[in-house]
Design a protein around this motif. Sequence first.
Motif, mmCIF file in Angstrom:
data_model
loop_
_atom_site.group_PDB
_atom_site.id
_atom_site.type_symbol
_atom_site.label_atom_id
_atom_site.label_comp_id
_atom_site.label_asym_id
_atom_site.label_seq_id
_atom_site.Cartn_x
_atom_site.Cartn_y
_atom_site.Cartn_z
ATOM 1 N N GLY A 1 1.167 -1.714 -0.307
ATOM 2 C CA GLY A 1 0.355 0.650 -0.080
ATOM 3 C C GLY A 1 1.029 1.266 -0.146
ATOM 4 O O GLY A 1 0.808 2.099 -0.659
ATOM 5 N N LEU A 2 2.352 0.861 0.844
ATOM 6 C CA LEU A 2 3.024 1.991 0.716
ATOM 7 C C LEU A 2 3.456 2.840 -0.087
ATOM 8 O O LEU A 2 3.438 3.559 -1.240
ATOM 9 C CB LEU A 2 3.458 2.112 1.480
ATOM 10 C CG LEU A 2 4.854 3.428 1.677
ATOM 11 C CD1 LEU A 2 4.614 4.959 2.673
ATOM 12 C CD2 LEU A 2 6.054 3.702 3.065
ATOM 13 N N TYR A 3 4.042 1.234 -1.257
ATOM 14 C CA TYR A 3 4.260 1.607 -2.440
ATOM 15 C C TYR A 3 3.521 2.121 -3.242
ATOM 16 O O TYR A 3 3.910 3.196 -4.539
ATOM 17 C CB TYR A 3 5.462 -0.175 -3.131
ATOM 18 C CG TYR A 3 5.468 0.241 -4.053
ATOM 19 C CD1 TYR A 3 6.398 0.782 -4.896
ATOM 20 C CD2 TYR A 3 4.621 0.027 -5.521
ATOM 21 C CE1 TYR A 3 7.126 1.008 -6.042
ATOM 22 C CE2 TYR A 3 4.766 -0.146 -6.920
ATOM 23 C CZ TYR A 3 6.299 0.622 -7.067
ATOM 24 O OH TYR A 3 6.628 0.776 -8.530
ATOM 25 N N GLY A 4 2.370 1.286 -3.334
ATOM 26 C CA GLY A 4 1.420 2.140 -4.058
ATOM 27 C C GLY A 4 1.161 3.909 -4.211
ATOM 28 O O GLY A 4 0.513 4.672 -5.067
ATOM 29 N N GLN B 1 13.809 13.913 -1.380
ATOM 30 C CA GLN B 1 11.778 14.587 -1.361
ATOM 31 C C GLN B 1 10.929 13.311 -1.181
ATOM 32 O O GLN B 1 10.227 13.901 -0.181
ATOM 33 C CB GLN B 1 11.818 15.735 -2.549
ATOM 34 C CG GLN B 1 10.183 16.274 -1.808
ATOM 35 C CD GLN B 1 10.071 17.085 -3.406
ATOM 36 O OE1 GLN B 1 10.581 17.219 -4.063
ATOM 37 N NE2 GLN B 1 8.847 17.663 -2.898
ATOM 38 N N VAL B 2 11.180 12.343 -1.912
ATOM 39 C CA VAL B 2 9.794 11.470 -1.733
ATOM 40 C C VAL B 2 10.079 10.867 -1.086
ATOM 41 O O VAL B 2 9.427 9.689 -0.204
ATOM 42 C CB VAL B 2 10.811 10.546 -2.979
ATOM 43 C CG1 VAL B 2 9.741 9.426 -3.616
ATOM 44 C CG2 VAL B 2 9.798 11.446 -4.456
ATOM 45 N N LEU C 1 7.554 10.483 6.279
ATOM 46 C CA LEU C 1 5.917 10.799 6.970
ATOM 47 C C LEU C 1 4.501 10.252 7.064
ATOM 48 O O LEU C 1 3.950 10.396 7.805
ATOM 49 C CB LEU C 1 5.907 12.438 6.283
ATOM 50 C CG LEU C 1 7.170 13.853 6.715
ATOM 51 C CD1 LEU C 1 6.687 14.696 6.671
ATOM 52 C CD2 LEU C 1 7.001 13.809 8.380
ATOM 53 N N MET C 2 4.869 9.647 5.703
ATOM 54 C CA MET C 2 3.435 8.459 6.073
ATOM 55 C C MET C 2 4.038 7.445 6.920
ATOM 56 O O MET C 2 2.390 7.392 7.767
ATOM 57 C CB MET C 2 3.199 8.303 4.718
ATOM 58 C CG MET C 2 3.108 10.051 3.932
ATOM 59 S SD MET C 2 3.264 9.014 1.471
ATOM 60 C CE MET C 2 2.558 7.417 1.532
ATOM 61 N N VAL C 3 4.179 6.922 7.050
ATOM 62 C CA VAL C 3 5.286 5.842 7.977
ATOM 63 C C VAL C 3 5.050 6.515 9.315
ATOM 64 O O VAL C 3 3.550 6.192 9.533
ATOM 65 C CB VAL C 3 5.590 5.337 7.090
ATOM 66 C CG1 VAL C 3 6.707 4.676 8.576
ATOM 67 C CG2 VAL C 3 6.367 4.999 5.802
ATOM 68 N N LEU C 4 5.494 7.544 9.081
ATOM 69 C CA LEU C 4 4.988 7.798 11.189
ATOM 70 C C LEU C 4 3.518 8.573 10.838
ATOM 71 O O LEU C 4 3.079 8.489 12.103
ATOM 72 C CB LEU C 4 6.046 9.013 11.023
ATOM 73 C CG LEU C 4 6.043 9.801 12.146
ATOM 74 C CD1 LEU C 4 6.831 8.939 12.945
ATOM 75 C CD2 LEU C 4 6.852 11.554 12.300
#
Length: 83
Positions: free
Chosen positions: A17-20, A49-50, A56-59
Motif C-alpha cells: 500500500g505504501l508503495y502504491g 523529497q520523496v 512522514l506517511m509511515v510516521l
Amino acid sequence: MLALFFAVVALLLAGVGLYGVLDYSVLQRRREIGIRMAMGARGQPCRVQVTAQAFLMVLAGALAGVVPWQWIGAIHCVADLPS
C-alpha cells in the motif's frame, strides 16, 4: 503462530500500500520533478523529497495505530477485562 502469520501478511500489505501511494505521488509530481531536473537540480534532492514524504506517511500511520492501541490497552487494564 497464527498471530505471527497475520502480522507478516499485514506488514506485506502495508508495504504494498505504501508503495502504491508513493508511486501515485511521484506520478502526480512527475512534471515538477522533470522541470527541476531540467533546471539543473541533481537527483539527490528529488530522492530526499520523496523519501521524506514516505517517512512522514509511515510516521503518521504508526502514530495512528499506536495511540489507539495505547488507549485500548489502558481501558483493558482499568476495566480488568479477561485476556
